[in-house]
Motif scaffolding. Structure first.
Motif, short mmCIF file in Angstrom:
data_model
loop_
_atom_site.label_atom_id
_atom_site.label_comp_id
_atom_site.label_asym_id
_atom_site.label_seq_id
_atom_site.Cartn_x
_atom_site.Cartn_y
_atom_site.Cartn_z
N SER A 243 0.84 -1.19 0.00
CA SER A 243 0.00 0.00 0.00
C SER A 243 0.88 1.25 0.00
N GLU A 244 0.30 2.39 -0.33
CA GLU A 244 1.08 3.62 -0.42
C GLU A 244 1.73 3.99 0.90
N VAL B 76 8.03 5.34 3.10
CA VAL B 76 7.38 5.53 1.81
C VAL B 76 7.80 4.48 0.77
N GLY B 77 8.71 3.60 1.13
CA GLY B 77 9.14 2.56 0.20
C GLY B 77 9.76 1.40 0.94
N ILE B 78 9.51 0.19 0.44
CA ILE B 78 10.03 -1.00 1.10
C ILE B 78 10.36 -2.06 0.06
N ASN B 79 11.52 -2.68 0.19
CA ASN B 79 11.91 -3.79 -0.66
C ASN B 79 12.48 -4.88 0.26
N PHE B 80 11.74 -5.96 0.41
CA PHE B 80 12.16 -7.04 1.29
C PHE B 80 13.31 -7.86 0.72
N ARG B 81 13.53 -7.76 -0.58
CA ARG B 81 14.49 -8.66 -1.22
C ARG B 81 15.39 -7.90 -2.20
N CYS B 82 16.05 -6.84 -1.76
CA CYS B 82 16.93 -6.11 -2.66
C CYS B 82 18.21 -6.91 -2.90
N LYS B 83 18.83 -6.68 -4.07
CA LYS B 83 20.05 -7.39 -4.44
C LYS B 83 21.25 -6.46 -4.42
N LYS B 84 21.34 -5.67 -3.37
CA LYS B 84 22.42 -4.70 -3.27
C LYS B 84 23.78 -5.36 -3.38
N HIS C 290 12.73 6.60 3.29
CA HIS C 290 12.02 7.53 4.16
C HIS C 290 12.07 8.92 3.55
N LYS C 291 11.02 9.71 3.80
CA LYS C 291 10.92 11.02 3.17
C LYS C 291 10.69 12.14 4.17
N ASP C 292 11.13 13.33 3.79
CA ASP C 292 10.93 14.53 4.58
C ASP C 292 9.45 14.93 4.51
N GLU C 293 8.79 15.06 5.66
CA GLU C 293 7.36 15.40 5.69
C GLU C 293 7.11 16.79 5.12
N LYS D 12 12.50 3.23 2.67
CA LYS D 12 12.59 4.64 2.33
C LYS D 12 11.76 5.41 3.35
N LEU D 13 12.37 6.42 3.97
CA LEU D 13 11.71 7.16 5.04
C LEU D 13 11.35 8.57 4.61
N LYS D 14 10.25 9.04 5.15
CA LYS D 14 9.79 10.40 4.90
C LYS D 14 9.88 11.20 6.20
N MET D 15 10.80 12.14 6.26
CA MET D 15 11.04 12.89 7.49
C MET D 15 9.86 13.82 7.82
#
Length: 361
Positions: free
Chosen positions: A49-50, A159-167, A179-182, A358-361
Motif C-alpha cells: 500500500s502507499e 514511503v518505500g520497502i523492498n524485502f528482497r533487494c540485491k544490493k 524515508h521522506k521529509d514530511e 525509504k523514510l519520509k522525514m
C-alpha cells in the motif's frame, strides 16, 4: 515429498538483465506477466500500500503496475473483492494471470468453481495461476507495529520497502527502506539497508513466531491447484552450477499442461535447465512441509499486544550471538564471494534476506 503433482522441474532465469535484477530471484514472473499483457490481459498480484502498512492484491493491465508486483512481500495480503474481479475479467474473455500463495490460488479456484470440487470442474482456459513456494504468512498486525516502531526510531515516514533487494547479490540479500521529509514530499531523506541477520521482523518470521495458525498445517501443500510454482532455487550451486551466477535463479515447477504451454511461450528469453523434482526441492522443504509451530507462538502474540515494541524486539527479534571465530569466517567468506562475483566467477551461498526502507522525514 510429493512429486505426483508436478509435470516438470527447471532451473531458470531471465536473459533480460535489468528485469532479473529487479526481481526476487530469476525474473520468471515478469516474463510470464508480460506475455499476458501482450494479449491485452490483466495481472493480479500483491503490492505494498502507499503508506507501506499492508500488502494488498491489485489489478494491472500495464507494465507500470507490474513494477509494483515484483519482489516478495513478507506478510499476509489483503484480498478484498479480488476473486470477484478476476471472475468478471474471465467472463469478459480476458486472459488473466493470478499470482499468490498456494492457499490463495486454491481459494480462487474454489470460488470460481462455486463451491464444487475444484479438480472436477473445468478450469477457465484463459486463467493462468502462478503461486510461490510459501514458508508461511506473517501477521499483518506485527508488520504495522514494526512500521510504527521504525518510523519512531528514524523520525520519518516510511514511503518505500523492498524485502528482497540485491544490493550485494541474490545470495546476500537485504531489506531496504526509503524515508521522506514530511515538509518536502519530493525529497527522499534517507535509504536504509538491513540484513536479515539483524532485522527484528525477518528474524521473527524466520523463527516461525508470527505465522497464521493454518500455516503450521498447510492444506495447500497437500492439494496444489496452480499451473506453475515459482521459488528461489536454493542450492543451485550444487545441483546445477552452470545456472548459478549470484544474480538470482528461479525454481520452476510446472503442474499442468496449460502451465507447460504457458512456460514455452517465454523460453526464448530464458536460460533454462531441466532437473528432477528431488534435486529441485532439496534445499526448499517449504514446497512439501509446513513450518513447525514454536512453543512460544501463543505467548508471542500476547506480548506483541502488551509490550513496548523495543522490549518486545529484544525478547523475540535479537540476532543469534555468533562466536568470534564464526564472525571472522563469515567476513572472509563474504569478501571472497564479492571478489569472485566481481571477477566473473559463479558463486552462491544459502539464503540471506534483507529489508530496504525509504523514510519520509
Amino acid at each position: 515429498m510429493n512429486d505426483k503433482q508436478v509435470l516438470s522441474v527447471y532451473a531458470a532465469y531471465s536473459l533480460k538483465e535489468q528485469e532479473r535484477l529487479n526481481s526476487s530471484s530469476g525474473g520468471i514472473f515478469s516474463l510470464l506477466a508480460k506475455e499476458v499483457l501482450s494479449d491485452g490481459g490483466a495481472i493480479y498480484g500483491v503490492a505494498m500500500s502507499e503508506d507501506c502498512r499492508r500488502s494488498e492484491f491489485i489489478r494491472t493491465i500495464d507494465e507500470e503496475g507490474l513494477e509494483k508486483l515484483r519482489t516478495s512481500k513478507y506478510m499476509q495480503a489483503y484480498i478484498g473483492d479480488t476473486f470477484k474481479r478476476v471472475k468478471e475479467d474471465l467472463e469478459k474473455g480476458l486472459t488473466v494471470l493470478f499470482s499468490g500463495t498456494g492457499c490463495q490460488i486454491n481459494g480462487l479456484v474454489n470460488f470460481l468453481s462455486a463451491g464444487k470440487n475444484a479438480i472436477a470442474v473445468k478450469r477457465y482456459p484463459n486463467l493462468y495461476c502462478v503461486d510461490v513456494i510459501c514458508h508461511g504468512a506473517p501477521s499483518p498486525a506485527l508488520w504495522r507495529k514494526y512500521v510504527e516502531y521504525i518510523e519512531q526510531q528514524n523520525g520519518a515516514k516510511l514511503v518505500g520497502i523492498n524485502f528482497r533487494c540485491k544490493k550485494n547479490s541474490w545470495t546476500d540479500l537485504g531489506r531496504t527502506e526509503s524515508h521522506k521529509d514530511e515538509n518536502d514530499n519530493s525529497r527522499i531523506q534517507k535509504e536504509i539497508y538491513i540484513s536479515k541477520d539483524k532485522d527484528p521482523y525477518m528474524l521473527m518470521f524466520l523463527r516461525d513466531y508470527c505465522l497464521r495458525p493454518s500455516c503450521y498445517a498447510c492444506k495447500a501443500k497437500e492439494q496444489k491447484l496452480s499451473d506453475i510454482t515459482l521459488a528461489d532455487f536454493w542450492g543451485i550451486q550444487k545441483i546445477a552450477p552452470e545456472m548459478s551466477d549470484g544474480k538470482g535463479t528461479s525454481l520452476v515447477l510446472v503442474r499442468s499442461e496449460k502451465g507447460k504451454r504457458f512456460l514455452t511461450r517465454i523460453t526464448g528469453d530464458l536460460k533454462i535447465k531441466e532437473v528432477n523434482y528431488t534435486d529441485g526441492v532439496a534445499y526448499n522443504s517449504a514446497e512439501y512441509q509446513s513450518a513447525l509451530r514454536p512453543v512460544q507462538r501463543d505467548i508471542f502474540f500476547e506480548h506483541m499486544n502488551v509490550l513496548p515494541f523495543e522490549k518486545f524486539r529484544k525478547k523475540y527479534g535479537m540476532p543469534t550471538p555468533v562466536p568470534l571465530k564464526g564472525k571472522i569466517k563469515y567476513s572472509i567468506k563474504k569478501a571472497l564471494i564479492k571478489a569472485k562475483i566481481i571477477g566473473g566467477t559463479i558463486v552462491t551461498h544459502p539464503i540471506d534476506y534483507c529489508l530496504h526502507f525509504k523514510l519520509k522525514m
